[in-house]
Scaffold this motif. Structure first.
Motif, mmCIF file in Angstrom:
data_model
loop_
_atom_site.group_PDB
_atom_site.id
_atom_site.type_symbol
_atom_site.label_atom_id
_atom_site.label_comp_id
_atom_site.label_asym_id
_atom_site.label_seq_id
_atom_site.Cartn_x
_atom_site.Cartn_y
_atom_site.Cartn_z
ATOM 1 N N GLU A 135 44.862 30.969 41.730
ATOM 2 C CA GLU A 135 44.050 30.299 40.726
ATOM 3 C C GLU A 135 44.914 29.704 39.627
ATOM 4 O O GLU A 135 44.577 28.666 39.041
ATOM 5 N N GLU B 50 44.819 35.806 41.683
ATOM 6 C CA GLU B 50 45.178 35.335 40.350
ATOM 7 C C GLU B 50 46.286 34.289 40.412
ATOM 8 O O GLU B 50 46.255 33.288 39.682
ATOM 9 N N ASP C 91 37.945 28.444 39.302
ATOM 10 C CA ASP C 91 37.513 29.556 38.445
ATOM 11 C C ASP C 91 36.310 30.269 39.050
ATOM 12 O O ASP C 91 36.247 31.512 39.056
ATOM 13 N N ARG C 92 35.378 29.491 39.555
ATOM 14 C CA ARG C 92 34.173 30.092 40.147
ATOM 15 C C ARG C 92 34.512 30.874 41.411
ATOM 16 O O ARG C 92 33.997 31.977 41.631
ATOM 17 N N SER D 89 34.639 39.772 42.138
ATOM 18 C CA SER D 89 33.416 40.559 42.242
ATOM 19 C C SER D 89 33.306 41.219 43.616
ATOM 20 O O SER D 89 33.042 42.421 43.726
ATOM 21 N N ARG E 228 36.133 34.156 40.310
ATOM 22 C CA ARG E 228 35.181 35.163 39.824
ATOM 23 C C ARG E 228 34.424 35.805 40.976
ATOM 24 O O ARG E 228 34.231 37.026 41.014
ATOM 25 N N SER E 229 34.018 34.974 41.935
ATOM 26 C CA SER E 229 33.312 35.496 43.109
ATOM 27 C C SER E 229 34.218 36.412 43.931
ATOM 28 O O SER E 229 33.789 37.471 44.410
#
Length: 215
Positions: free
Chosen positions: A194, A191, A163-164, A171, A167-168
Motif C-alpha cells: 500500500e 502495508e 487504501d480501501r 479486517s 482496510r479490507s
C-alpha cells in the motif's frame, strides 16, 4: 521559464525524468509477474532479478540528475522541485524492490487476493505516474498542464482504492488468520504494498506543484 535542453553534457532533466519513470514501470511490471508466478521458484527468481535491475537503473538516473543539478547554471524548473521529484520517484522504485525482497525474507508461501489486488493498483499508479511525468516538458501549454493535473487526480483515486483494499485486507486478516506469525508477515506485506501507492501519490503532489508554479 526555459524548457529547452540544458548543458548537452548533462542531458535534459525532463528526459532523465522520463527514463526514470520507465524504469519504475519496468520494476512494477516485473513485480506483478513475480506475484502472478510466485508458486514457480525459477520464475520468481527471474522476475526478482528484473525488479533489482530496474531499481538499479533508476538509482543511476537519480544520481545523474542530482549531479546535474549542481553542474547546470540554468534549470528548467526550480532546483528544489527537481530534487524533490527525482528522489520521490526513486522512493517508488525502492519500495517495489523492498516488497519483492520482503516476500522472500519473510518466506511468504502463497499470494492472497489482497496482495494481487494491491499489486495491480501499484502497477496502475506507476503507469499513470509515467504518463504525468511525460507531460512535464510541455506544461507551458494550458491543455497539457490540465492533462497533467488530471493524471495526478487519477493517481490520487488509485491510492484511495488501495487504501480501501488495505482496510479490507487487515479486517479479514485479524478475523481469519489464527497463526500469529503468519498474521505479522502478511500485515507487513500489505502495508508495504500500500505504501507504493502512497509514494506514487507523493510524486503526483510534487508534479501538481510543478505544474501550478510553471504553467
Amino acid at each position: 521559464m526555459l524548457f529547452g535542453k540544458l548543458l548537452p553534457r548533462e542531458g535534459n532533466f525532463f528526459e532523465m525524468f522520463n527514463q526514470h519513470a520507465e524504469r519504475i514501470v519496468e520494476a512494477a511490471h516485473a513485480f506483478a509477474k513475480l506475484v502472478a508466478n510466485y508458486s514457480d521458484p525459477d520464475l520468481r527468481e527471474k522476475y526478482n532479478r528484473e525488479v533489482d535491475e530496474a531499481e538499479g537503473a533508476a538509482d543511476r538516473i537519480t544520481q545523474e540528475v542530482n549531479r546535474a543539478i549542481h553542474k547546470t547554471f540554468i534549470t528548467p524548473i526550480d532546483r528544489e522541485q527537481i530534487h524533490s521529484l527525482i528522489n520521490t520517484m526513486d522512493d517508488v522504485a525502492d519500495l517495489i524492490q523492498d516488497s519483492a525482497e520482503t516476500m522472500a525474507l519473510y518466506d511468504v508461501r502463497n499470494m492472497t487476493d489482497e496482495m494481487r489486488r494491491l499489486t495491480e493498483l501499484s502497477v496502475k499508479c506507476c503507469e499513470r505516474l509515467k504518463d504525468a511525468v511525460k507531460l512535464l516538458d510541455r506544461i507551458a501549454d494550458p491543455a497539457t498542464a490540465e492533462a497533467a493535473l488530471k493524471t495526478c487526480e487519477e493517481i490520487d483515486k488509485l491510492e484511495s482504492d488501495a487504501d480501501r483494499v488495505m482496510r479490507s485486507a487487515m479486517s479479514r486478516l485479524f478475523r481469519e488468520q489464527p497463526d500469529v506469525r503468519e498474521l505479522i508477515k502478511l500485515k507487513a506485506i500489505y502495508e508495504l504494498l500500500e505504501t507504493i501507492t502512497d509514494k506514487c501519490e507523493d510524486v503526483a503532489n510534487v508534479i501538481e506543484g510543478i505544474v501550478l508554479e510553471n504553467s
